[in-house]
Design an enzyme around this catalytic site. Sequence first.
Site, PDB file in Angstrom:
ATOM      1  N   ASP A  30       0.846  -1.196   0.000  1.00 29.93           N
ATOM      2  CA  ASP A  30       0.000   0.000   0.000  1.00 29.93           C
ATOM      3  C   ASP A  30       0.881   1.245   0.000  1.00 29.93           C
ATOM      4  O   ASP A  30       1.996   1.208   0.525  1.00 29.93           O
ATOM      5  CB  ASP A  30      -0.889   0.033   1.246  1.00 29.93           C
ATOM      6  N   TYR A  58       5.508  -8.661   8.604  1.00 30.95           N
ATOM      7  CA  TYR A  58       5.167  -7.247   8.757  1.00 30.95           C
ATOM      8  C   TYR A  58       5.264  -6.804  10.213  1.00 30.95           C
ATOM      9  O   TYR A  58       5.032  -7.592  11.134  1.00 30.95           O
ATOM     10  CB  TYR A  58       3.724  -6.991   8.306  1.00 30.95           C
ATOM     11  N   ASP A  72      -7.505   1.849   7.203  1.00 34.02           N
ATOM     12  CA  ASP A  72      -6.247   2.425   7.678  1.00 34.02           C
ATOM     13  C   ASP A  72      -6.417   3.923   7.929  1.00 34.02           C
ATOM     14  O   ASP A  72      -7.502   4.477   7.733  1.00 34.02           O
ATOM     15  CB  ASP A  72      -5.092   2.137   6.703  1.00 34.02           C
ATOM     16  N   ARG A 163      -4.450  -4.778   7.161  1.00 35.75           N
ATOM     17  CA  ARG A 163      -5.499  -3.777   7.444  1.00 35.75           C
ATOM     18  C   ARG A 163      -6.781  -4.460   7.903  1.00 35.75           C
ATOM     19  O   ARG A 163      -7.485  -3.973   8.792  1.00 35.75           O
ATOM     20  CB  ARG A 163      -5.791  -2.957   6.186  1.00 35.75           C
TER      21      ARG A 163
END
Length: 199
Positions: A30, A58, A72, A163
Amino acid sequence: KPSGWTSHDVVAAVKKKLGASKVGHLGPLDPMATGVLPLVINKATRYARFLDGGRKVYLATMELGVDTDTYDSEGAVTAACEVTSTEDEVRKVLSGFMGRIMQVPPMYSAKKIKGVPLYKLARKGVVVEREANEIEIFENEIVNISLPFVEFRISCSRGTYVRSICHDAGRMLGCGGRMTSLRRLGCGEFSDSEAISPD
């Protein structure tokens, strides 16, 4: 990848700087996300499918008490709520995201429905039914809790939307949740320790 750049921005910049005929990536990030974005250049593009090991790592930050349309901090706020959950409750809910689970992709994603990326429909205000996909979470560790913020490290299969985990965890806690930061530490065999900036 720096924050604010799309994965395509990185590909275009590297292609121009190297004067390469072909540049591709092994899975997008993203725009707000940073971290490892492996690139394949020229003849290496034909090996892309063999290089993407599938496992991603992550480091993410979730903010509880806020829902957005993109799941987000870059999206429009759709709901806000006081966070009454305890740290133990947060740990219990987040620890439930382990193993093989079903996940519905967010509307603001590159997932395609009949050839059209979902985010293009979302920008037009169109919401469509999405099928849940099976993903796998190999590791899920809470790094720090300072409510309403929760930092966690997750190792997962390709196709996982972090997310959505923030959004779903917020819903389960009854207060909503959104992702406020995301850094990809690893992608297949590639790690952030060997990554370099586009510059």
